[in-house]
Scaffold this motif. Structure first.
Motif, mmCIF file in Angstrom:
data_model
loop_
_atom_site.group_PDB
_atom_site.id
_atom_site.type_symbol
_atom_site.label_atom_id
_atom_site.label_comp_id
_atom_site.label_asym_id
_atom_site.label_seq_id
_atom_site.Cartn_x
_atom_site.Cartn_y
_atom_site.Cartn_z
ATOM 1 N N PRO A 595 8.864 -5.473 4.242
ATOM 2 C CA PRO A 595 7.987 -4.391 4.698
ATOM 3 C C PRO A 595 7.140 -3.829 3.555
ATOM 4 O O PRO A 595 7.567 -3.857 2.394
ATOM 5 C CB PRO A 595 8.966 -3.339 5.227
ATOM 6 N N GLN A 596 5.957 -3.337 3.892
ATOM 7 C CA GLN A 596 5.081 -2.750 2.866
ATOM 8 C C GLN A 596 4.299 -1.582 3.464
ATOM 9 O O GLN A 596 4.105 -1.503 4.668
ATOM 10 C CB GLN A 596 4.117 -3.793 2.308
ATOM 11 N N ILE A 597 3.853 -0.678 2.576
ATOM 12 C CA ILE A 597 3.035 0.466 3.002
ATOM 13 C C ILE A 597 1.560 0.076 2.894
ATOM 14 O O ILE A 597 1.140 -0.521 1.899
ATOM 15 C CB ILE A 597 3.298 1.695 2.096
ATOM 16 N N LEU A 598 0.780 0.421 3.932
ATOM 17 C CA LEU A 598 -0.669 0.192 3.891
ATOM 18 C C LEU A 598 -1.367 1.550 3.798
ATOM 19 O O LEU A 598 -0.923 2.514 4.414
ATOM 20 C CB LEU A 598 -1.147 -0.508 5.171
ATOM 21 N N GLU A 599 -2.463 1.613 3.044
ATOM 22 C CA GLU A 599 -3.212 2.876 2.936
ATOM 23 C C GLU A 599 -4.632 2.680 3.455
ATOM 24 O O GLU A 599 -5.194 1.587 3.358
ATOM 25 C CB GLU A 599 -3.240 3.355 1.478
ATOM 26 N N ALA A 643 -12.685 2.921 -1.778
ATOM 27 C CA ALA A 643 -11.659 3.688 -2.489
ATOM 28 C C ALA A 643 -10.588 4.152 -1.514
ATOM 29 O O ALA A 643 -10.874 4.407 -0.346
ATOM 30 C CB ALA A 643 -12.296 4.903 -3.158
ATOM 31 N N PRO A 644 -9.330 4.284 -2.004
ATOM 32 C CA PRO A 644 -8.254 4.774 -1.131
ATOM 33 C C PRO A 644 -8.497 6.242 -0.778
ATOM 34 O O PRO A 644 -8.883 7.034 -1.638
ATOM 35 C CB PRO A 644 -6.989 4.647 -1.995
ATOM 36 N N LEU A 645 -8.279 6.586 0.483
ATOM 37 C CA LEU A 645 -8.487 7.962 0.935
ATOM 38 C C LEU A 645 -7.650 8.953 0.125
ATOM 39 O O LEU A 645 -8.102 10.054 -0.199
ATOM 40 C CB LEU A 645 -8.135 8.064 2.430
ATOM 41 N N SER A 646 -6.427 8.556 -0.225
ATOM 42 C CA SER A 646 -5.521 9.481 -0.923
ATOM 43 C C SER A 646 -6.090 9.962 -2.255
ATOM 44 O O SER A 646 -5.725 11.018 -2.747
ATOM 45 C CB SER A 646 -4.164 8.809 -1.166
ATOM 46 N N SER A 673 -5.187 -1.390 3.609
ATOM 47 C CA SER A 673 -4.888 -2.369 2.560
ATOM 48 C C SER A 673 -3.531 -2.027 1.942
ATOM 49 O O SER A 673 -3.163 -0.843 1.875
ATOM 50 C CB SER A 673 -6.004 -2.292 1.504
ATOM 51 N N PRO A 674 -2.763 -3.027 1.467
ATOM 52 C CA PRO A 674 -1.451 -2.726 0.877
ATOM 53 C C PRO A 674 -1.562 -1.789 -0.328
ATOM 54 O O PRO A 674 -2.477 -1.909 -1.136
ATOM 55 C CB PRO A 674 -0.931 -4.105 0.441
ATOM 56 N N CYS A 675 -0.616 -0.848 -0.416
ATOM 57 C CA CYS A 675 -0.591 0.085 -1.556
ATOM 58 C C CYS A 675 -0.051 -0.616 -2.797
ATOM 59 O O CYS A 675 0.846 -1.461 -2.687
ATOM 60 C CB CYS A 675 0.389 1.221 -1.279
ATOM 61 N N PRO A 676 -0.508 -0.214 -3.989
ATOM 62 C CA PRO A 676 0.160 -0.676 -5.217
ATOM 63 C C PRO A 676 1.607 -0.158 -5.223
ATOM 64 O O PRO A 676 1.912 0.862 -4.580
ATOM 65 C CB PRO A 676 -0.654 -0.018 -6.337
ATOM 66 N N LYS A 677 2.474 -0.834 -5.996
ATOM 67 C CA LYS A 677 3.920 -0.526 -5.981
ATOM 68 C C LYS A 677 4.193 0.947 -6.304
ATOM 69 O O LYS A 677 4.959 1.623 -5.621
ATOM 70 C CB LYS A 677 4.625 -1.443 -6.998
#
Length: 698
Positions: A595-599, A643-646, A673-677
């Motif tokens: 599993p992975q987090i997407l942003e 750019a990532p919204l966060s 897109s997948p988040c960096p670790k």
């Protein structure tokens, strides 16, 4: 019956600050709809009637009005330019037959212009182009025409040329008639003289006139041959060709002007009459079934056919909910009973009004081609179809994007909780891109929207319009979860406790789906190991489980489940048993599937003066942005990035500080897109802390 050939349903759309609302004010003045022009920068425009609009000098919700020009009826919708409110543009374009795309003479084709142009292309709306603000420093009509070609891949058909630029802009030359319209300095739009073309512009006028006629006659083979043979067609024939090409969207008649200085707007109005389609000249709306599948029938614009009307906007005001409706076919009278094909219920039309911004005129009936507001409808939402009860059909529904940002709010005064619920319910009815949820565990009210400004305005409306003061939490990003690898697995749900038991065994594969494809379920079971009647229950079990990911509890996207095999018991198996098996299988397998987090990644478009480019790019890089392009314009540099919204919260303040208040930016959702670790770890940790706090609060 009204003559539909004299109708023009048009919208005015553009980037923030290109002058849409000012242009609309001038149109209303020229058509005699208003007598005093209200200025946007003074917070007095007719169409920006919300307090928030007057204060910020921007349009937030589309406003509708009706005006008359040369015995033609214009139903005009003035739309917002800010990217957080594009949903208003999208809904308006959906019901319009034609539009005016306004571009700033110095800013040119700006980010929001591109989005709006794309929406107009999707909705197949014919357009005129109006290059406004040619009195401003740095304004260049010819540069904007070139940008329309290069950036929008559209073909502008120049109909008039400006006389002078910046301070020396005094009027325009109509290429077809070779006449110059020159306004005096009084600022009165009616104080102009029609003169001969200035000597120093004759060669330029002939050059552009030739281009205009060459492009126009391509629409008619006979006229083309005549023209190639050295004979110039009559102006009426050229106009007929321009009209044909404009409706087919082969090109877009383009006009110069300055709305603020009252120069050039008359030619645009003439262009609307001459070249934009009436309701019978656009492709009729396809009818669909309730699932949205086209039936092959069309809502043909004809007052004598069964009623077909689309609710494209709901606005709450002091008299109750106003439902803005575009009537595609049939007639509608005050007191009629109509069917809402989405709910299957009947609705009675209490009152019918013609809108002029927030003023209204009562009317008794309306017909195909009209845009009116209805009062008294009970269970109607944006995108619903109102139809003849004896001959119902649904029009193609509207699709709205999912929100990408959320905030938690709570009323400062505990007694206002009920009032807050009623107010939010009205606001959700008005704006389909605004969502409200209650967090079951914390009991917090969560507002979800398209951007910071969007939610900012909503909180402001709660305070001013509804008199509710709220505490606002910090913005939260709408993360998603997904998986990176395929896993084959098996799960058995077995329960025996007196009486009939529960039994369901499933063998399945969980694998990543195409990005953006969402959740999918497929069964390849052969033989009767899992009877077909249990497949929907298994699908439901997996689908419902996807609402909560295993890492941080965010919704899971882009996953495909394939049911391969399984087993059932003749007595103990049931739909509920297989649904529980699917939910158990989800919990068991998702942890193994990487599993992975997407942003959410946003398309960011930044405009900065040239001497601050280095600072702006450096700051974007620190925000994990990917710079896509950098274009130099006469008055600055435009940087496109993802750019990532966060990382983009509060960016406008940073940009203004870096550029001494001269920088501008706009942002819209692009993709997940997948988040960096390191970011993933922070998101998971924050989710765990929230959960812990919620449990402690209980």
């Amino acid at each position: 019956m009204t003559d539909l050939s004299k109708y023009r349903n048009i919208g005015i759309f553009a980037h923030v600050d290109a002058g849409k609302t000012t242009t609309t004010e001038r149109i209303l003045k020229l058509t005699g709809k208003i007598h005093k022009i209200g200025e946007v920068h003074e917070g007095e425009s007719t169409m920006d009637f919300m307090e928030q609009e007057a204060e910020r000098g921007i349009t937030i919700q589309s406003a509708a009005t009706t005006a008359y020009w040369k015995d033609h009826r214009f139903n005009i919708i003035d739309t917002p330019g800010h990217v957080d409110f594009t949903i208003e543009v999208y809904r308006s374009l959906k019901v319009l037959d034609g539009g005016i795309g306004v571009f700033c003479g110095s800013g040119g084709v700006e980010p929001q212009s591109e989005t709006n142009w794309r929406y107009a292309n999707d909705s197949k709306v014919s357009r005129l182009i109006y290059v406004n603000k040619l009195d401003r420093i740095g304004a260049d009509f010819y540069r904007v025409v070139k940008q329309v070609e290069d950036i929008l891949a559209a073909k502008p058909l120049v109909m008039a040329l400006p006389i002078g630029f910046e301070d020396s802009f005094v009027g325009v030359i109509d290429l077809l008639t070779r006449k110059a319209w020159v306004w005096d300095e009084s600022g009165d739009p009616l104080k102009y003289t029609i003169q001969d073309v200035p000597e120093d512009m004759k060669a330029k006028v002939e050059e552009w006139r030739e281009k205009l006629i060459e492009t126009a006659v391509e629409q008619d083979d006979e006229l083309m041959e005549m023209y190639l043979g050295g004979e110039e067609p009559a102006i009426e024939d050229i106009k007929r060709c321009i009209r044909k090409g404009t409706i087919a969207m082969d090109f877009f008649p383009t006009y110069p002007g300055s709305s603020f200085k009252n120069k050039g707007v008359q030619l645009v109005l003439d262009g609307v009459v001459d070249y934009l389609p009436n309701p019978t000249e656009v492709q009729p709306q396809p009818e669909t079934d309730i699932e949205g599948v086209e039936t092959g029938e069309f809502a043909i614009v004809d007052p004598s056919r069964p009623l077909r009307a689309l609710v494209f906007k709901i606005m709450d005001d002091r008299f109750g909910a106003l439902n803005f409706v575009r009537i595609y076919s049939g007639t509608l009278k005050k007191g009629d009973t109509v069917m809402n094909t989405y709910t299957g219920k009947s609705e009675r039309v209490g009152r019918m009004v013609e809108m002029h911004a927030n003023d209204r005129t009562e009317i008794e009936s309306a017909q195909a081609g009209d845009i009116v507001a209805l009062i008294g409808l009970k269970n109607v939402q944006t995108g619903h179809t109102l139809a003849d009860p004896d001959n119902p059909a649904t029009l193609e529904p509207m699709v709205f994007p999912d929100p990408v940002i959320s905030i938690a709010i709570a009323p400062k005064n505990k007694g206002a909780a009920e009032k807050l619920g009623i107010a939010l319910n009205k606001m959700v009815q008005e704006d389909p891109s605004f969502r409200v949820e209650t967090d079951q565990e914390t009991n917090e009210t969560i507002l979800k929207g398209m951007g910071e400004l969007h939610l900012d305005i909503k909180v402001d409306i709660l305070r001013r319009t509804h008199g509710i003061e709220v505490e606002v939490g910090k913005p939260q990003v709408a993360y998603r979860e997904s998986i990176t690898q395929a896993v084959e697995d098996s799960f058995t749900h077995k329960k025996q406790s007196g009486g009939s038991g529960q039994y369901g065994k499933i063998d399945y594969t969980i694998q990543p789906n195409e990005p953006g494809a969402g959740y999918a379920f497929e069964s390849v079971v052969v033989g009767g190991n899992v009877p077909r009647e249990f497949w929907p229950a298994i699908d439901k079990g997996f689908k419902e489980s996807m609402n909560k990911g295993v890492l941080a509890g965010y919704p899971v996207v882009d996953v495909k489940v394939t049911l391969r095999d399984g087993a059932f018991h003749a007595v103990d198996s049931s739909a509920i048993a297989f649904e529980i098996a699917a939910k158990g299988g989800y919990r068991q397998t998702m942890q193994k599937a990487g599993p992975q987090i997407l942003e959410p990644i946003m398309k960011v478009d930044v405009f900065t003066p040239e001497d601050h480019v280095g600072d702006v790019i450096g700051d974007l890089n620190r925000r994990r942005a990917m710079i896509k392009s950098q274009d130099t314009a006469p008055i600055g540099v435009r940087i496109k990035a993802e750019a990532p919204l966060s990382e983009m919260f509060g960016y406008i303040n940073t940009l203004r500080t870096m550029t001494s208040g001269r920088g501008q930016f706009s942002m819209e959702f692009s993709h997940y897109s997948p988040c960096p670790k390191n970011v993933s770890e922070t998101v998971i940790k924050e989710a765990a802390e929230r959960k812990k706090a919620q449990e402690a609060a209980r």
